[in-house]
Design a protein around this motif. Structure first.
Motif, PDB file in Angstrom:
ATOM      1  N   LEU A  46       0.824  -1.202   0.000  1.00  0.00           N
ATOM      2  CA  LEU A  46       0.000   0.000   0.000  1.00  0.00           C
ATOM      3  C   LEU A  46       0.863   1.259   0.000  1.00  0.00           C
ATOM      4  N   PHE A  47       1.916   1.252   0.799  1.00  0.00           N
ATOM      5  CA  PHE A  47       2.841   2.379   0.804  1.00  0.00           C
ATOM      6  C   PHE A  47       3.504   2.540  -0.567  1.00  0.00           C
ATOM      7  N   ILE A  48       3.900   1.419  -1.177  1.00  0.00           N
ATOM      8  CA  ILE A  48       4.548   1.476  -2.486  1.00  0.00           C
ATOM      9  C   ILE A  48       3.607   2.067  -3.532  1.00  0.00           C
ATOM     10  N   VAL A  49       2.333   1.695  -3.474  1.00  0.00           N
ATOM     11  CA  VAL A  49       1.343   2.226  -4.423  1.00  0.00           C
ATOM     12  C   VAL A  49       1.208   3.741  -4.252  1.00  0.00           C
ATOM     13  N   ILE A  50       1.133   4.192  -2.996  1.00  0.00           N
ATOM     14  CA  ILE A  50       1.017   5.636  -2.747  1.00  0.00           C
ATOM     15  C   ILE A  50       2.237   6.379  -3.260  1.00  0.00           C
ATOM     16  N   LEU A  51       3.430   5.845  -2.967  1.00  0.00           N
ATOM     17  CA  LEU A  51       4.659   6.495  -3.424  1.00  0.00           C
ATOM     18  C   LEU A  51       4.756   6.460  -4.950  1.00  0.00           C
ATOM     19  N   GLY A  52       4.316   5.352  -5.553  1.00  0.00           N
ATOM     20  CA  GLY A  52       4.322   5.262  -7.009  1.00  0.00           C
ATOM     21  C   GLY A  52       3.386   6.274  -7.646  1.00  0.00           C
ATOM     22  N   TYR A  53       2.216   6.450  -7.036  1.00  0.00           N
ATOM     23  CA  TYR A  53       1.261   7.443  -7.544  1.00  0.00           C
ATOM     24  C   TYR A  53       1.864   8.846  -7.481  1.00  0.00           C
ATOM     25  N   LEU A  54       2.500   9.164  -6.343  1.00  0.00           N
ATOM     26  CA  LEU A  54       3.118  10.483  -6.203  1.00  0.00           C
ATOM     27  C   LEU A  54       4.245  10.681  -7.212  1.00  0.00           C
ATOM     28  N   TYR A  55       4.999   9.618  -7.450  1.00  0.00           N
ATOM     29  CA  TYR A  55       6.108   9.702  -8.405  1.00  0.00           C
ATOM     30  C   TYR A  55       5.594   9.997  -9.809  1.00  0.00           C
ATOM     31  N   TYR A  56       4.534   9.286 -10.213  1.00  0.00           N
ATOM     32  CA  TYR A  56       4.031   9.456 -11.577  1.00  0.00           C
ATOM     33  C   TYR A  56       3.130  10.687 -11.719  1.00  0.00           C
TER      34      TYR A  56
END
Length: 273
Positions: A46-56
């Protein structure tokens, strides 16, 4: 009769003075190691998804800029990442801020090295007080998430690998039940116990969550002053290509102050033990 009563209790006595909550025998099977790992992976993902969303959600960056978007491991990485984020901070303030915010909490929650680098980065990008507030809040929230993970799924592993250290920690906590907030601040400021160990073992020795959060928030502020100042000095050197003697002297002062807990470690331990 006493034996039967003890079987149904959920606490075990350590040295006849300290009680440490252990997992109930009848509940061991439902919370298997596999289930605990699945929960851990889900939260991590879940943390990875949030960070990935912010990155993209960032604007289109050049290949040169994109290669610097990573957890900095040295001063050069810090300068390069700071330059890139500063270029985008004014226009994409929310994305930059939330990226640092969630990344910091992510590292603290899972005890991943790198939070010191992010603390310096906060000093690089933001005014002193704002950077210090970000560090204190993210440290407290990440520590609490780690606390909750340990309380729900990490109990068995902690008892298996750190039984003696938990026992020692429990004895210390028992002595400071009346001033838990001050004692948590003391542990965060001094180098007696690693932060990850405090986060993992605090729920196992019945440290209340609110004093734990408050003690972490205010406790990390003291050593973080030095880190934020280091970030601001690095920013000055990066942007102006020159050293300010006032910044160097201030940095040296904070560095000397940060050594005091280590130099007086024995006296401080005697006072709080």
């Amino acid at each position: 009769m006493d034996v039967d009563q003890n079987v149904h209790e959920s606490v075990s006595t350590v040295d006849d003075t300290i009680t440490i909550t252990e997992p109930k025998k009848e509940n061991e099977q439902p919370m298997s190691t596999t289930k605990a790992l699945v929960i851990l992976v889900v939260i991590f993902s879940l943390f990875i998804v949030i960070l990935g969303y912010l990155y993209y959600s960032f604007p289109q960056m050049t290949e040169e800029e994109r290669k610097y978007i990573k957890i900095p491991r040295n001063t050069t990485d810090m300068q390069n990442l700071g330059r890139v984020l500063e270029d985008y901070k004014d226009t994409y303030y929310t994305q930059v801020f939330m990226s640092i915010f969630f990344c910091y909490i992510f590292l603290q929650t899972f005890a991943i090295p790198g939070s010191i680098s992010l603390s310096i980065l906060c000093g690089f990008l933001y005014p002193f007080l704002l950077a210090l507030a970000i560090i204190c809040f993210c440290s407290a929230m990440g520590a609490c998430f780690c606390y909750l993970l340990s309380m729900t799924i990490g109990r068995r592993l902690a008892y298996r690998y750190f039984p003696d250290r938990i026992k020692s920690y429990a004895n210390l906590v028992k002595k400071h039940n009346d001033n838990m907030f001050c004692y948590m601040m003391f542990l965060r400021i001094t180098p007696f116990l690693p932060n990850w160990f405090i986060n993992v073992c605090a729920p196992l020795v019945d440290v209340p969550l609110i004093p734990f959060w408050l003690g972490t928030f205010f406790g990390v502020a003291v050593p973080s002053v030095l880190v934020v100042q280091a970030g601001q000095t690095l920013h000055q050197v990066t942007t102006e290509s020159t050293w300010s003697w006032s910044s160097v002297l201030l940095l040296a002062t904070f560095a000397a102050l940060s050594l005091l807990p280590v130099l007086f470690k024995a006296k401080l331990r005697d006072k709080f033990d």
